[in-house]
Design an enzyme around this catalytic site. Structure first.
Site, PDB file in Angstrom:
ATOM      1  N   ARG A   3     -15.998 -15.005  -9.027  1.00 36.89           N
ATOM      2  CA  ARG A   3     -15.360 -13.687  -8.945  1.00 36.89           C
ATOM      3  C   ARG A   3     -16.396 -12.567  -8.857  1.00 36.89           C
ATOM      4  NH1 ARG A   3     -11.369 -12.057 -12.973  1.00 36.89           N
ATOM      5  NH2 ARG A   3     -12.401 -13.258 -14.588  1.00 36.89           N
ATOM      6  N   ASN A   8      -5.937   2.975 -12.532  1.00 37.08           N
ATOM      7  CA  ASN A   8      -4.950   2.002 -12.033  1.00 37.08           C
ATOM      8  C   ASN A   8      -3.550   2.532 -12.291  1.00 37.08           C
ATOM      9  OD1 ASN A   8      -3.906  -0.585 -11.169  1.00 37.08           O
ATOM     10  ND2 ASN A   8      -3.525  -1.070 -13.325  1.00 37.08           N
ATOM     11  N   GLY A  64       0.786  -1.241   0.000  1.00 35.04           N
ATOM     12  CA  GLY A  64       0.000   0.000   0.000  1.00 35.04           C
ATOM     13  C   GLY A  64       0.813   1.284   0.000  1.00 35.04           C
ATOM     14  N   SER A  65       2.020   1.266  -0.575  1.00 35.21           N
ATOM     15  CA  SER A  65       2.799   2.520  -0.558  1.00 35.21           C
ATOM     16  C   SER A  65       2.196   3.557  -1.513  1.00 35.21           C
ATOM     17  CB  SER A  65       4.277   2.265  -0.870  1.00 35.21           C
ATOM     18  OG  SER A  65       4.459   1.906  -2.219  1.00 35.21           O
ATOM     19  N   MET A 118      -4.340  -6.851  -6.758  1.00 38.70           N
ATOM     20  CA  MET A 118      -3.829  -7.951  -7.574  1.00 38.70           C
ATOM     21  C   MET A 118      -4.905  -8.930  -8.047  1.00 38.70           C
ATOM     22  SD  MET A 118      -0.751  -7.069  -7.891  1.00 38.70           S
ATOM     23  CE  MET A 118       0.084  -8.486  -8.598  1.00 38.70           C
ATOM     24  N   GLU A 143       6.552   6.560  -8.860  1.00 42.22           N
ATOM     25  CA  GLU A 143       5.115   6.226  -8.836  1.00 42.22           C
ATOM     26  C   GLU A 143       4.384   7.087  -7.811  1.00 42.22           C
ATOM     27  OE1 GLU A 143       3.919   2.095  -8.666  1.00 42.22           O
ATOM     28  OE2 GLU A 143       5.871   1.443  -9.381  1.00 42.22           O
ATOM     29  N   HIS A 176       0.254   1.146 -13.167  1.00 46.36           N
ATOM     30  CA  HIS A 176       0.926  -0.055 -13.665  1.00 46.36           C
ATOM     31  C   HIS A 176       2.415   0.262 -13.838  1.00 46.36           C
ATOM     32  CE1 HIS A 176       1.396  -3.857 -15.703  1.00 46.36           C
ATOM     33  NE2 HIS A 176       2.078  -3.246 -16.652  1.00 46.36           N
ATOM     34  N   VAL A 215      -6.930  -6.175 -19.633  1.00 46.74           N
ATOM     35  CA  VAL A 215      -5.980  -5.961 -18.525  1.00 46.74           C
ATOM     36  C   VAL A 215      -4.912  -4.930 -18.922  1.00 46.74           C
ATOM     37  CG1 VAL A 215      -4.244  -7.083 -17.053  1.00 46.74           C
ATOM     38  CG2 VAL A 215      -6.372  -8.265 -17.597  1.00 46.74           C
TER      39      VAL A 215
HETATM   40  C1  GRF Z   1       3.312  -0.841  -7.629  1.00 47.49           C
HETATM   41  O1  GRF Z   1       4.541  -1.066  -8.263  1.00 47.49           O
HETATM   42  C2  GRF Z   1       2.225  -0.584  -8.638  1.00 47.49           C
HETATM   43  O2  GRF Z   1       2.679   0.068  -9.793  1.00 47.49           O
HETATM   44  C3  GRF Z   1       1.769  -1.973  -9.006  1.00 47.49           C
HETATM   45  O3  GRF Z   1       1.863  -2.714  -7.789  1.00 47.49           O
HETATM   46  C4  GRF Z   1       2.817  -2.114  -6.935  1.00 47.49           C
HETATM   47  C5  GRF Z   1       2.104  -1.830  -5.662  1.00 47.49           C
HETATM   48  O4  GRF Z   1       2.940  -1.370  -4.632  1.00 47.49           O
HETATM   49  N1  GRF Z   1       0.457  -1.952  -9.576  1.00 47.49           N
HETATM   50  P1  GRF Z   1       2.310  -0.700  -3.337  1.00 47.49           P
HETATM   51  O5  GRF Z   1       1.372  -1.736  -2.713  1.00 47.49           O
HETATM   52  O6  GRF Z   1       1.566   0.520  -3.765  1.00 47.49           O
HETATM   53  O7  GRF Z   1       3.452  -0.387  -2.431  1.00 47.49           O
END
Ligand code: GRF
Length: 196
Positions: A68, A110, A14-15, A93, A177, A112, A147
């Site tokens: 799902r 999202n 969750g960063s 995920m 990010e 990515h 996706v």
């Molecule tokens: C990140 O690299 C994001 O781009 C990808 O999954 C990772 C998640 O990291 N979708 P965090 O949980 O946000 O730390």
């Protein structure tokens, strides 16, 4: 200024969620977090969210087995109850069904870890290295039924250095990010608000 009610979906650390929460702590940020939702009860980000005073909830996908859509209906109920107006997937995920994507289309984004359209799916950093790319990066995009396939909102890149590994690249990309996602979410909010 309109502040859209924001839900953040996570599966782990969750960063990126934390970066969004920090940005949204400013009163003039165009999104207001109303819910952090994880599909894993042990997702570390849940503690971070609760520490920041944001309602945080786990809906474990496992008891739903192969159904799902039933899992997503449970998520959808929690999202609707929280008054969600925009969703940010942040390391979530699970591949989402067309039903859920269509329901939230135009209101779900999202992040990515690649320069889309390159390297949809997993192992993005290793694939960039294997291809001999000179740069890597991250993309924030609208979520569509394919996706990692939706329209791009914003990207950020960084050079691949000699001796880089998938891990070193991922570590250098993460702060990039964290800067990108709040900026791109603000853009997405402006687009959603202009539409309504
Ligand atoms: C990140 O690299 C994001 O781009 C990808 O999954 C990772 C998640 O990291 N979708 P965090 O949980 O946000 O730390």
């Amino acid at each position: 200024m309109t502040r859209l009610n924001l839900a953040i979906l996570i599966s782990g650390r969750g960063s990126n969620m934390e970066a969004l929460l920090k940005a949204a702590a400013a009163a003039d940020y165009p999104a207001k977090p109303v819910l952090v939702l994880a599909n894993r009860p042990d997702a570390k980000g849940l503690e971070t969210a609760m520490g920041a005073g944001i309602p945080a909830l786990a809906i474990d996908h496992k008891p739903f087995g192969k159904d799902r859509e039933a899992f997503e209906r449970a998520m959808d109920e929690a999202l609707t109850e929280a008054g969600t107006e925009i969703i940010a997937l942040a390391g979530f995920m699970r591949v989402l069904t067309p039903w859920f994507v269509e329901k939230w289309q135009g209101r779900m984004i999202n992040i990515h870890p690649s320069l889309l359209p390159k390297y949809k799916g997993l192992d993005t950093h290793q694939r960039a290295l294997d291809a001999g790319d000179v740069e890597a990066g991250a993309t924030v995009h609208w979520v569509s039924p394919g996706v990692d396939d939706g329209e791009i909102i914003q990207q950020a890149s960084l050079p691949i250095l000699p001796g880089d590994t998938a891990d070193s690249l991922a570590a250098r990309l993460l702060p990039v990010e964290h800067q990108l996602y709040p900026e791109a979410l603000a853009k997405a909010c402006a687009l959603v608000s202009a539409r309504t």
